[in-house]
Write a protein that holds these residues in place. Structure first.
Motif, PDB file in Angstrom:
ATOM      1  N   TYR A   1      15.386   7.998  -0.467  1.00 31.38           N
ATOM      2  CA  TYR A   1      14.662   6.565  -0.464  1.00 31.38           C
ATOM      3  C   TYR A   1      13.650   8.158   1.216  1.00 31.38           C
ATOM      4  CZ  TYR A   1      19.253   4.002  -1.106  1.00 31.38           C
ATOM      5  OH  TYR A   1      19.766   3.108  -1.886  1.00 31.38           O
ATOM      6  N   VAL A   2      12.792   6.757   1.313  1.00 31.83           N
ATOM      7  CA  VAL A   2      11.732   7.155   2.437  1.00 31.83           C
ATOM      8  C   VAL A   2      11.287   5.672   3.256  1.00 31.83           C
ATOM      9  CG1 VAL A   2       9.628   7.946   2.873  1.00 31.83           C
ATOM     10  CG2 VAL A   2      10.792   8.983   0.666  1.00 31.83           C
ATOM     11  N   SER A   3      11.849   6.167   4.345  1.00 35.82           N
ATOM     12  CA  SER A   3      11.894   4.458   5.462  1.00 35.82           C
ATOM     13  C   SER A   3      10.803   5.134   6.285  1.00 35.82           C
ATOM     14  CB  SER A   3      13.266   4.634   6.548  1.00 35.82           C
ATOM     15  OG  SER A   3      13.254   5.896   6.896  1.00 35.82           O
TER      16      SER A   3
ATOM     17  N   THR B   1       0.788  11.748   3.129  1.00 33.32           N
ATOM     18  CA  THR B   1       1.848  12.541   3.091  1.00 33.32           C
ATOM     19  C   THR B   1       3.350  11.826   2.243  1.00 33.32           C
ATOM     20  OG1 THR B   1       3.279  11.436   5.106  1.00 33.32           O
ATOM     21  CG2 THR B   1       1.838  13.247   5.181  1.00 33.32           C
ATOM     22  N   ILE B   2       2.782  10.517   1.599  1.00 33.67           N
ATOM     23  CA  ILE B   2       4.599   9.755   0.856  1.00 33.67           C
ATOM     24  C   ILE B   2       4.491   9.808   0.098  1.00 33.67           C
ATOM     25  CG2 ILE B   2       3.407   7.446   0.492  1.00 33.67           C
ATOM     26  CD1 ILE B   2       5.988   6.596   1.413  1.00 33.67           C
TER      27      ILE B   2
ATOM     28  N   GLY C   1       7.071  11.449  10.056  1.00 32.63           N
ATOM     29  CA  GLY C   1       5.836  11.971   9.819  1.00 32.63           C
ATOM     30  C   GLY C   1       5.716  11.540   8.531  1.00 32.63           C
ATOM     31  N   VAL C   2       5.913  10.323   7.883  1.00 38.27           N
ATOM     32  CA  VAL C   2       5.444   9.560   7.162  1.00 38.27           C
ATOM     33  C   VAL C   2       4.016   8.599   7.053  1.00 38.27           C
ATOM     34  CG1 VAL C   2       6.490   7.907   4.990  1.00 38.27           C
ATOM     35  CG2 VAL C   2       8.162   9.390   5.804  1.00 38.27           C
TER      36      VAL C   2
ATOM     37  N   ALA D   1       0.803  -0.989  -0.109  1.00 36.66           N
ATOM     38  CA  ALA D   1      -0.134   0.225   0.072  1.00 36.66           C
ATOM     39  C   ALA D   1       0.683   1.426  -0.202  1.00 36.66           C
ATOM     40  CB  ALA D   1      -0.948   0.227   1.385  1.00 36.66           C
ATOM     41  N   TYR D   2       1.622   1.231   0.932  1.00 37.55           N
ATOM     42  CA  TYR D   2       3.082   2.361   0.964  1.00 37.55           C
ATOM     43  C   TYR D   2       3.578   2.929  -0.403  1.00 37.55           C
ATOM     44  CZ  TYR D   2       2.575   4.007   5.876  1.00 37.55           C
ATOM     45  OH  TYR D   2       1.920   4.988   6.955  1.00 37.55           O
ATOM     46  N   VAL D   3       4.261   1.456  -0.869  1.00 38.63           N
ATOM     47  CA  VAL D   3       4.450   1.328  -2.518  1.00 38.63           C
ATOM     48  C   VAL D   3       3.791   2.282  -3.657  1.00 38.63           C
ATOM     49  CG1 VAL D   3       6.025  -0.009  -4.198  1.00 38.63           C
ATOM     50  CG2 VAL D   3       6.200  -0.688  -1.759  1.00 38.63           C
TER      51      VAL D   3
END
Length: 288
Positions: A264-266, A253-254, A248-249, A125-127
């Motif tokens: 990258y986003v962790s 917001t991502i 804050g991700v 879902a995040y991807v």
């Protein structure tokens, strides 16, 4: 189907998990009293594991190992590949074998598949929410003790990449390290002098970036910065180090964070907060 994961002993995991459920070593333990008292020893079942949710599948070969540990001759057909999406009602696995073995292994097998598929599903879902940005999703070390290798495996099945596996494979300099060292530059310089091959340095202010780069950081973690601030930081770094956004991700917001230009986003909640997938297992007695 075999299952191999670097640093993970599947046989030991299965034994520990079953021993915990059976109460091995405890007074009166080491047995499934319900199945032993209710189900004849020679009874046989067929079983179907299916999903009631839309999921990304992870952990089916591990579930199979639980059943085979108690009935090595059990017939098991895995119907959906690891990392594949499955719609509600999809059969994931079929089993045929000793009824007591199936009932004793059922909860350990389901707990594992539900947990890992929940992580893989949230990760996907995040991807998807990143909206096609040229950016890679990373997990973190926010894992349940003892399950890190499995949980990080599940994030890979969902489409993320692994960040550090532990404290050993990269230096991650955070605010407390900086506080003791006396500054970002000195903290990074100490790691360089120690011969650390990969140095990640967390910064929460733009003016910390240049000192970290000059001291030799390979990867800049930009902590709790808004998308416009992240974009400015990416321009300053200008390819001299990898860039990562953290803090804050969430799913809303991502996309904006990923579009800032970071590499990258962790996201810690991939492993920290994923709900278990609704996956069940139904049995039918066999008469043959």
């Amino acid at each position: 189907m075999g299952f191999e994961l670097t640093g993970f002993d599947l046989g030991a995991f299965v034994r520990r998990t079953l021993d915990e459920d059976l109460g091995a070593g405890l007074p009166g333990g080491g047995r499934d009293v319900t199945s032993e008292s209710v189900i004849p020893g020679d009874a046989r079942f067929s079983g179907v594991m299916d999903t009631r949710d839309a999921v990304v599948v992870a952990g089916l070969p591990i579930a199979a190992a639980f059943f085979r540990a108690l009935d090595p001759g059990m017939t098991i057909d895995i119907l959906v590949g690891e990392g594949e999406a499955a719609s509600p009602g999809t059969s994931l696995m079929r089993l045929r074998g000793n009824a007591r073995a199936m009932l004793t292994a059922e909860r350990s097998a389901l707990n594992t598949v539900q947990h890992l598929s929940g992580i893989a599903t949230l990760t996907r879902a995040y991807v998807d929410a990143m909206g096609g940005a040229d950016c890679v999703l990373l997990d973190t070390r926010k894992t349940i003790p003892g399950l890190r290798h499995l949980e990080k495996y599940a994030t890979r099945m969902g489409g993320a990449h692994n960040h550090r596996m532990g404290l050993w494979d990269a230096a991650m300099i955070k605010d407390n390290h900086v506080l003791v060292a006396g500054g970002v530059a000195e903290a990074v310089a100490r790691a360089r002098r120690a011969g650390v091959a990969r140095i990640i340095c967390e910064v929460d202010q733009i003016d910390q970036i240049e000192p970290a780069l000059e001291a030799g950081a390979h990867h800049i973690l930009l902590d709790n910065m808004a998308p416009d601030e992240l974009a400015a930081a990416v321009q300053i770094i200008a390819g001299r180090a990898a860039t990562e956004a953290s803090g804050g991700v969430n799913l809303s917001t991502i996309a904006g964070i990923a579009a800032s230009g970071v590499d990258y986003v962790s996201v810690g909640r991939l492993t920290q907060s994923a709900p278990a997938a609704d996956i069940g297992l139904d049995f039918t007695p066999l008469t043959d």
